[in-house]
Design a protein around this motif. Sequence first.
Motif, PDB file in Angstrom:
ATOM      1  N   ASP A 310       3.214  -3.516  -4.513  1.00  0.00           N
ATOM      2  CA  ASP A 310       4.141  -2.980  -3.507  1.00  0.00           C
ATOM      3  C   ASP A 310       3.297  -2.447  -2.353  1.00  0.00           C
ATOM      4  O   ASP A 310       2.668  -1.391  -2.476  1.00  0.00           O
ATOM      5  CB  ASP A 310       4.996  -1.864  -4.103  1.00  0.00           C
ATOM      6  CG  ASP A 310       5.949  -2.384  -5.165  1.00  0.00           C
ATOM      7  OD1 ASP A 310       6.372  -3.544  -5.053  1.00  0.00           O
ATOM      8  OD2 ASP A 310       6.250  -1.632  -6.112  1.00  0.00           O
ATOM      9  N   PHE A 311       3.280  -3.173  -1.237  1.00  0.00           N
ATOM     10  CA  PHE A 311       2.369  -2.835  -0.146  1.00  0.00           C
ATOM     11  C   PHE A 311       3.131  -2.343   1.081  1.00  0.00           C
ATOM     12  O   PHE A 311       4.342  -2.537   1.213  1.00  0.00           O
ATOM     13  CB  PHE A 311       1.513  -4.045   0.229  1.00  0.00           C
ATOM     14  CG  PHE A 311       2.303  -5.257   0.662  1.00  0.00           C
ATOM     15  CD1 PHE A 311       2.524  -5.512   2.007  1.00  0.00           C
ATOM     16  CD2 PHE A 311       2.835  -6.132  -0.276  1.00  0.00           C
ATOM     17  CE1 PHE A 311       3.251  -6.620   2.407  1.00  0.00           C
ATOM     18  CE2 PHE A 311       3.555  -7.247   0.109  1.00  0.00           C
ATOM     19  CZ  PHE A 311       3.770  -7.492   1.464  1.00  0.00           C
ATOM     20  N   THR A 312       2.401  -1.684   1.967  1.00  0.00           N
ATOM     21  CA  THR A 312       2.998  -1.179   3.199  1.00  0.00           C
ATOM     22  C   THR A 312       2.838  -2.174   4.348  1.00  0.00           C
ATOM     23  O   THR A 312       3.688  -2.247   5.233  1.00  0.00           O
ATOM     24  CB  THR A 312       2.350   0.148   3.599  1.00  0.00           C
ATOM     25  OG1 THR A 312       0.930  -0.036   3.727  1.00  0.00           O
ATOM     26  CG2 THR A 312       2.612   1.212   2.524  1.00  0.00           C
ATOM     27  N   PRO A 341      -1.194   2.709  -0.658  1.00  0.00           N
ATOM     28  CA  PRO A 341      -1.809   3.995  -0.989  1.00  0.00           C
ATOM     29  C   PRO A 341      -2.728   3.897  -2.202  1.00  0.00           C
ATOM     30  O   PRO A 341      -2.501   3.088  -3.110  1.00  0.00           O
ATOM     31  CB  PRO A 341      -0.605   4.905  -1.279  1.00  0.00           C
ATOM     32  CG  PRO A 341       0.539   4.276  -0.557  1.00  0.00           C
ATOM     33  CD  PRO A 341       0.283   2.797  -0.623  1.00  0.00           C
ATOM     34  N   MET A 342      -3.737   4.737  -2.214  1.00  0.00           N
ATOM     35  CA  MET A 342      -4.662   4.801  -3.351  1.00  0.00           C
ATOM     36  C   MET A 342      -3.887   5.050  -4.636  1.00  0.00           C
ATOM     37  O   MET A 342      -3.016   5.910  -4.701  1.00  0.00           O
ATOM     38  CB  MET A 342      -5.663   5.934  -3.126  1.00  0.00           C
ATOM     39  CG  MET A 342      -6.720   6.061  -4.206  1.00  0.00           C
ATOM     40  SD  MET A 342      -7.981   4.763  -4.081  1.00  0.00           S
ATOM     41  CE  MET A 342      -8.882   5.306  -2.634  1.00  0.00           C
ATOM     42  N   GLY A 343      -4.184   4.242  -5.673  1.00  0.00           N
ATOM     43  CA  GLY A 343      -3.546   4.419  -6.963  1.00  0.00           C
ATOM     44  C   GLY A 343      -2.272   3.629  -7.159  1.00  0.00           C
ATOM     45  O   GLY A 343      -1.665   3.706  -8.236  1.00  0.00           O
ATOM     46  N   THR A 399       2.966  -7.107 -15.590  1.00  0.00           N
ATOM     47  CA  THR A 399       2.231  -6.062 -16.307  1.00  0.00           C
ATOM     48  C   THR A 399       1.224  -5.392 -15.375  1.00  0.00           C
ATOM     49  O   THR A 399       0.512  -6.065 -14.625  1.00  0.00           O
ATOM     50  CB  THR A 399       1.481  -6.653 -17.511  1.00  0.00           C
ATOM     51  OG1 THR A 399       2.406  -7.257 -18.398  1.00  0.00           O
ATOM     52  CG2 THR A 399       0.702  -5.567 -18.247  1.00  0.00           C
ATOM     53  N   VAL A 400       1.156  -4.055 -15.407  1.00  0.00           N
ATOM     54  CA  VAL A 400       0.174  -3.327 -14.599  1.00  0.00           C
ATOM     55  C   VAL A 400      -1.211  -3.552 -15.179  1.00  0.00           C
ATOM     56  O   VAL A 400      -1.453  -3.266 -16.357  1.00  0.00           O
ATOM     57  CB  VAL A 400       0.499  -1.822 -14.550  1.00  0.00           C
ATOM     58  CG1 VAL A 400      -0.597  -1.062 -13.797  1.00  0.00           C
ATOM     59  CG2 VAL A 400       1.847  -1.580 -13.885  1.00  0.00           C
ATOM     60  N   ILE A 401      -2.118  -4.084 -14.357  1.00  0.00           N
ATOM     61  CA  ILE A 401      -3.467  -4.386 -14.828  1.00  0.00           C
ATOM     62  C   ILE A 401      -4.511  -3.451 -14.221  1.00  0.00           C
ATOM     63  O   ILE A 401      -5.604  -3.286 -14.770  1.00  0.00           O
ATOM     64  CB  ILE A 401      -3.855  -5.843 -14.513  1.00  0.00           C
ATOM     65  CG1 ILE A 401      -3.723  -6.118 -13.002  1.00  0.00           C
ATOM     66  CG2 ILE A 401      -2.997  -6.822 -15.321  1.00  0.00           C
ATOM     67  CD1 ILE A 401      -4.275  -7.466 -12.568  1.00  0.00           C
ATOM     68  N   ALA A 402      -4.191  -2.844 -13.049  1.00  0.00           N
ATOM     69  CA  ALA A 402      -5.159  -1.982 -12.371  1.00  0.00           C
ATOM     70  C   ALA A 402      -4.436  -1.209 -11.272  1.00  0.00           C
ATOM     71  O   ALA A 402      -3.202  -1.275 -11.166  1.00  0.00           O
ATOM     72  CB  ALA A 402      -6.299  -2.814 -11.788  1.00  0.00           C
ATOM     73  N   TYR A 403      -5.248  -0.492 -10.434  1.00  0.00           N
ATOM     74  CA  TYR A 403      -4.671   0.354  -9.398  1.00  0.00           C
ATOM     75  C   TYR A 403      -5.448   0.185  -8.093  1.00  0.00           C
ATOM     76  O   TYR A 403      -6.677   0.000  -8.092  1.00  0.00           O
ATOM     77  CB  TYR A 403      -4.682   1.813  -9.847  1.00  0.00           C
ATOM     78  CG  TYR A 403      -3.897   2.019 -11.116  1.00  0.00           C
ATOM     79  CD1 TYR A 403      -2.543   2.319 -11.089  1.00  0.00           C
ATOM     80  CD2 TYR A 403      -4.519   1.859 -12.364  1.00  0.00           C
ATOM     81  CE1 TYR A 403      -1.811   2.473 -12.267  1.00  0.00           C
ATOM     82  CE2 TYR A 403      -3.804   2.016 -13.542  1.00  0.00           C
ATOM     83  CZ  TYR A 403      -2.448   2.319 -13.477  1.00  0.00           C
ATOM     84  OH  TYR A 403      -1.740   2.456 -14.649  1.00  0.00           O
ATOM     85  N   VAL A 404      -4.736   0.262  -6.983  1.00  0.00           N
ATOM     86  CA  VAL A 404      -5.327   0.055  -5.657  1.00  0.00           C
ATOM     87  C   VAL A 404      -6.438   1.069  -5.410  1.00  0.00           C
ATOM     88  O   VAL A 404      -6.312   2.258  -5.753  1.00  0.00           O
ATOM     89  CB  VAL A 404      -4.240   0.179  -4.571  1.00  0.00           C
ATOM     90  CG1 VAL A 404      -4.867   0.259  -3.174  1.00  0.00           C
ATOM     91  CG2 VAL A 404      -3.272  -0.996  -4.647  1.00  0.00           C
ATOM     92  N   HIS A 414      -6.812  -0.776  -0.301  1.00  0.00           N
ATOM     93  CA  HIS A 414      -6.001  -1.990  -0.238  1.00  0.00           C
ATOM     94  C   HIS A 414      -6.332  -2.884  -1.432  1.00  0.00           C
ATOM     95  O   HIS A 414      -7.326  -2.672  -2.125  1.00  0.00           O
ATOM     96  CB  HIS A 414      -6.231  -2.756   1.067  1.00  0.00           C
ATOM     97  CG  HIS A 414      -7.595  -3.380   1.171  1.00  0.00           C
ATOM     98  ND1 HIS A 414      -8.721  -2.682   1.549  1.00  0.00           N
ATOM     99  CD2 HIS A 414      -8.017  -4.663   0.929  1.00  0.00           C
ATOM    100  CE1 HIS A 414      -9.772  -3.477   1.548  1.00  0.00           C
ATOM    101  NE2 HIS A 414      -9.373  -4.695   1.169  1.00  0.00           N
ATOM    102  N   LEU A 415      -5.476  -3.860  -1.659  1.00  0.00           N
ATOM    103  CA  LEU A 415      -5.735  -4.877  -2.677  1.00  0.00           C
ATOM    104  C   LEU A 415      -6.157  -6.170  -1.988  1.00  0.00           C
ATOM    105  O   LEU A 415      -5.457  -6.671  -1.105  1.00  0.00           O
ATOM    106  CB  LEU A 415      -4.476  -5.152  -3.505  1.00  0.00           C
ATOM    107  CG  LEU A 415      -4.572  -6.381  -4.430  1.00  0.00           C
ATOM    108  CD1 LEU A 415      -5.557  -6.132  -5.580  1.00  0.00           C
ATOM    109  CD2 LEU A 415      -3.196  -6.756  -4.976  1.00  0.00           C
ATOM    110  N   HIS A 416      -7.300  -6.709  -2.386  1.00  0.00           N
ATOM    111  CA  HIS A 416      -7.704  -8.044  -1.951  1.00  0.00           C
ATOM    112  C   HIS A 416      -7.241  -9.030  -3.024  1.00  0.00           C
ATOM    113  O   HIS A 416      -7.651  -8.931  -4.185  1.00  0.00           O
ATOM    114  CB  HIS A 416      -9.224  -8.127  -1.779  1.00  0.00           C
ATOM    115  CG  HIS A 416      -9.708  -9.508  -1.453  1.00  0.00           C
ATOM    116  ND1 HIS A 416      -9.646 -10.043  -0.185  1.00  0.00           N
ATOM    117  CD2 HIS A 416     -10.242 -10.484  -2.253  1.00  0.00           C
ATOM    118  CE1 HIS A 416     -10.120 -11.279  -0.192  1.00  0.00           C
ATOM    119  NE2 HIS A 416     -10.493 -11.562  -1.451  1.00  0.00           N
TER     120      HIS A 416
END
Length: 469
Positions: A310-312, A341-343, A399-404, A414-416
């Motif tokens: 979920d990005f801004t 946002p972070m996390g 499934t949640v695998i990690a955090y930004v 950010h997520l690349h």
Amino acid sequence: MALTLHRTLQPLSRLRHKVSAAFWLQSGACAVVAWSLLHGGAAVAPAARTPAANAGSTAAATASGTPSANSSAPGTPARPAGGASPPSSSMRLAAVPGPVAAQLALSSIDVIVTRNDTLDGIFRRLKLNLADLASLRSLPGLRARLDSLRPGESLHFTHQDGALVGLERRLNESQTLKVSREPSGLKADVLQNPLEIRTRTVRGRIDRSLFEAVGAAGANDQTAVALADIFGWDIDFVLDVRPGDAFVVTYDQIWRDGAYVKDGAIQAAAFVNQGREFRAVRYTDPEGGSHYYTPDGRSLHKALLRAPVDFTRVSSRFNSARRHPILNRIRAHQGVDYAAPMGTPVRAAGDGRVRFAGRKGGYGNLVEIEHSASVVTVYGHLSRFAKETRVGAHVTQGTVIAYVGMTGLATGPHLHYEYRVNGVFKNPQTVVLPGAPPLDARWRADFLARSAPLLASLDATRGTMLVSR
């Protein structure tokens, strides 16, 4: 002579005043005794009570709901305080003191569950009898229903001086747990709350955002989210939606006892995005599985998500000639950067197996997921990994695998995200995503029969309409 006579009469005058005062005191005492004997010899103790004591007695009697000695019920003549009548109100209060009478009353309280709340903690906070909690837990099948408290839910307690008399908890939209005290002890029942399903169709046009347009049409945010999820594989609702886009949604509303509870599942929907129309209908197959299909039976579900977070905003697009913001040189950007946002949770784009989870050069913390022999997705600059994310672990879509984060060569959180087919980088925003299996041929006739009236509701010429099912 006159002076001598005055001095002689002065003692006699004083003696006369003393005799007079004594006489009247004795006469008054005799009158009181005579009056008392005439009326049956009632005790004269109330006469010694001070006005303050009388006022206190009257207030206590009024608080307990018992008339005071100085009052009488409507239409009933007042009795003399010393009459040979039933005991006075002050005597009845002595038999049932005010504090004891208060203990006999039931107390009710509603408790809103907070994070990390337990029933044991709530009982202690309310100073309820812990033995009653132990009795509740011992009832068959009740322990699980009591221990799984949800933050924000309401519990209704009734107690009598700390002893539990009743407890109510709504388990779900259609069931309520009710605990009551009976002569044999505590008893628990699960009450059924019948639900009514109403089908509603709304339509609208987007001016600024999907959420505002859906709300203006009369539906809730959860319906807007569900609409975006249904068409999310074909439409990017952050980047692709434009003013003038339109939608029609037929969805369930859930009611209980004549009161609206919440929006239910979307049954059919249409969305016009930049002139292209997309349609979907919900179908529950004979095996109980519910999915969304196009009118001709093709699944709208894709094997991979278009955006796994979920990005801004998109902070950097797929570009083979981008100048790197840190290295300050032309370097191909073979993925998409989603600022968030972070996390912020990062989700697996599809079912697959984790083939790498660790730190790798400029990517920082990195996860690679292999979805098939040819498709791999990559997630970089992560702040941390989810607990179950490890090499060889199987994950499912969403499934949640990690955090930004912003590990490695990153100027902000950010997520690349990369999408590779047979080792070749593809643009995640435009690549054709593999589809899910189509509708089972055995159920095609049933699907067409059930979906026809739902699809017809999307073609109604009027705006909002309410129909019953």
